[in-house]
Design an enzyme around this catalytic site. Sequence first.
Site, short mmCIF file in Angstrom:
data_model
loop_
_atom_site.label_atom_id
_atom_site.label_comp_id
_atom_site.label_asym_id
_atom_site.label_seq_id
_atom_site.Cartn_x
_atom_site.Cartn_y
_atom_site.Cartn_z
N HIS B 217 0.84 -1.20 0.00
CA HIS B 217 0.00 0.00 0.00
C HIS B 217 0.86 1.24 0.00
O HIS B 217 0.44 2.29 0.48
CB HIS B 217 -0.89 0.04 1.24
N THR B 470 14.04 3.50 -56.56
CA THR B 470 15.16 2.65 -56.13
C THR B 470 15.80 2.04 -57.36
O THR B 470 15.35 2.28 -58.50
CB THR B 470 14.69 1.48 -55.23
N MET B 471 16.82 1.22 -57.15
CA MET B 471 17.48 0.55 -58.28
C MET B 471 16.50 -0.32 -59.05
O MET B 471 16.74 -0.64 -60.23
CB MET B 471 18.67 -0.27 -57.79
N GLY B 526 21.17 4.40 -57.00
CA GLY B 526 21.15 2.94 -57.24
C GLY B 526 20.69 2.66 -58.66
O GLY B 526 21.28 1.83 -59.38
#
Lengths: 540, 540
Positions: B217, B470-471, B526
């Site tokens: 408590h 992306t590539m 890329g």
Amino acid sequence: MAHFINAKADAVTDAIDGTIAASGGILTRLDGYPHIKVVMRADWDRGRVALVSGGGSGHEPAHAGFVGRGMLTAAVCGDIFASPSVDAVLAGILAVTGDAGCLLIVKNYTGDRLNFGLAAERARAFGRKVAMVIVDDDVALPHLAQARGVAGTLLVHKIAGALAEEGVDLNAIEAEANRVIAATRSIGMSLDTCTIPGSPKEDRIPPGKAELGLGIHGEAGVEQVAYSDAATAMAAVTAKLADGMGDSDHVALLNNLGGLSDLEMAVLSRELMRSDLAGRLSMLVGPAALMTSLDMRGFSVTVMALGDGDADRLATGTGTSAWPGAKPMATADVLPLPDGLTPIKPLASDHAPTRAFLIRCCEILLASEADLNALDAKSGDGDTGSTLAHAARALMGAMDTLPLSDHTQLFRALGQELSQTMGGSSGVLLAIFFAAAGDAASSGMTTRDALRAGLARMQQIGGAEIGDRTMVDALAPALDALDDGLTRAAAAARAGADGTAAMARANAGRAAYVNAAQLEGHVDPGAEAVARLFERMVDV
Amino acid sequence: MAHFINAKADAVTDAIDGTIAASGGILTRLDGYPHIKVVMRADWDRGRVALVSGGGSGHEPAHAGFVGRGMLTAAVCGDIFASPSVDAVLAGILAVTGDAGCLLIVKNYTGDRLNFGLAAERARAFGRKVAMVIVDDDVALPHLAQARGVAGTLLVHKIAGALAEEGVDLNAIEAEANRVIAATRSIGMSLDTCTIPGSPKEDRIPPGKAELGLGIHGEAGVEQVAYSDAATAMAAVTAKLADGMGDSDHVALLNNLGGLSDLEMAVLSRELMRSDLAGRLSMLVGPAALMTSLDMRGFSVTVMALGDGDADRLATGTGTSAWPGAKPMATADVLPLPDGLTPIKPLASDHAPTRAFLIRCCEILLASEADLNALDAKSGDGDTGSTLAHAARALMGAMDTLPLSDHTQLFRALGQELSQTMGGSSGVLLAIFFAAAGDAASSGMTTRDALRAGLARMQQIGGAEIGDRTMVDALAPALDALDDGLTRAAAAARAGADGTAAMARANAGRAAYVNAAQLEGHVDPGAEAVARLFERMVDV
């Protein structure tokens, strides 16, 4: 902020060892510490499709806690919030994959996708049949093509796990897992960020705010919203889920992100079940800590539209330590209060000697008010005299309503009266004394034996023994001596009361909290009251 | 500190409603809010001995979470850290007690003893058979006659619950409960105090300290001890329990006081199982939040000497939501790492055209280093050229070790080489590309189809689609056009790469985190690398 860990670098392996040690023998691991941390079923025979999941640690019990019969075969654990290496994943796959093949269940994070993905390629080069599904249940960022994988992953574990346990083949499990993933959506909310052991805490969420749509690695939420209470918090969460949620039956998963108390999770359960979604929810998983973010003071809700057979697959038992089961949404009627809470008032009756005796007792207590208060001031708050005088006045006022001619009923009525008017521990203890005495009297005991039975019950409940510096020190010897007459009883009560002055230690009652030196030389006021009652009776 | 509750005054009733709503229909309550908060089994028929426990709230899941088949029949809940009233307890007793009677299981706090005790008397006045046991398992204060009742209460619930389920009579259950209580001892430790919703937090425990022997408590611990790590913390706790613990088999219960993460509880599990007590522990309950103190960042350990039949009674299943089960202490052997983690080096072989082709590719990448770095600086950290050049140099150095005459093996070897030397996400993705292509080639595909299979796998794992900048935007159209010759493929690659300059949004890869306006007009590095590779091949 300190944590219950040892060296920070060992936190994850120590936790894995603890999870295994506490698993009852169902878990083991590969001998690859510290780099390779793979937890797996100790009883695995490669006879069925293996399920491998994992990712960064810090999400306990995910994923090691879900390894076991009917769920995962192995969990590959990275460091805290860091993807496991390709080698670790490969080790996990090779360790558990037999002819039936292996399904990788991967949360949608770049590191996990790449490392699990490359490990899968390597395992395929060894001729293992490996499939991979990517869980992307987070709806926090609806415009992001690559949603994160969060707590919904557990539903994939469970349903795929049940299918694998049934002996279903890899292609079918992969298809079902992808179906579950497509049907699953989650979002979280937190009042505070998590604390990474050994790292300073980021203090990002100001008071009065909560973050909605946060990730499980301490990433910031999509928005900070005003926080007022659990109901509006849950409403904000369910609003994000309601969009595009069909009308069919759904399962909900209520997840503790780690730091909420069970009290709060229970309040949130109530709010979920009262939310706009409630009508569409037919099953519930949790509330429980399933996919945590260390000690984050937040929660997440996942919903999934149930397909054919899903309810059964969610409900089957598992051999895991952390799966809490899935329960139907069912409510039982609230029950009416039982009869008997309002005590039946006994019929009033008169009996002159009893009336005179009780009035005399009350007068003695009224006359002792100042003395008893003074004694109590030595060990307490100085109100014993006033409390007893208050009770005495109330009793005198109630005299005409008491069943004075029926001692059994009278004892009970006195108990009832004292518990209502006296208050405090002593009022309850005296109520117990008289109620138990009435009980004993009703079973045919003599008045003296009934009073002794009352005392025994009062001692059991109150815990006071002879020598504990309470009224028991006067009352017990007095009742014991009562067979030899009231004079002997009064002498015994007086001796007992006086003896309390020499008791340095109080083991029961309020005086237990007082320094022994403060008590010495002072008679306990409760014992003194008892002694005076007996003595003045003799004087009559 | 904010909590997920609504009005503070409603926190306990809201939590009870949530617990009932999430119980799958096994729980209900009496219609006595807000004063009478009694949770009970919805399926109870009064056919056996009823078990009633309870006390203040704030200890969730205790006690409502332990109501169900094989444990409690009802839980009487007070307000937070406050005993329920006599009327509330009486309502609970009267609602569940049939001819077989009722056992009250009460934690040793004055308020609970008195209120449960008086309620028992009242129920007896109605002719109900009621017994009461008082749990006092806390060993923090060995000199206090009235030790507190803490987490050991759960063992009483479970064993008495199993007996009641078996149909054992009240007297026998009471005796067994008292035997369990006598055999049970607990102690807790915490790094911080708990937070009562709506109240200011007491800042009692300074950094570097822990409290040992604290209550549930928020009461202060018996002592503040220096805190260093989980191992010494557990040693301090087990030292308190070891005194007077016999050599017989014991069950241990590891309890989260509310605020510890599952990671920390797992670490503490390990320490408990390595402690001085370990040899005497044959069963474990937890780690779990069982008897909490709201969000207290602490734990407690309970030990109990097992008597005849106790192990079985602890192990039986229950219908409750919170009992985590009791597991045997069992350990499985750590398993050796599987073979295959060190890739088998393919036999080196030569093939002049392949060697020339690969060297030419490497030279193209080396010549493009500065250009690709410059492009990458527009959207990333400007190192794409250097990363590819580094990989090209490594590949040229490894040329004599490659299986140049076996294209299937060569693909795999290239994947292996790139994942080791290139690093980063692109290294892993190219490794996946070549490994998957090798896989496809080994199953008899043409080189072009094998490369397409590699691309598909790389896209699955990396998540990049055409148009994601992306590539892939160069590689995919080039492979598609390869049937029409290298010139057409190179043109397609160039068109794809140039197209990335107009792609405002990147959904995959690092550029996903970059502002769209920053990307506009710049070709993805890329994709540019791929286009250059194809174009320069045509030039040869």
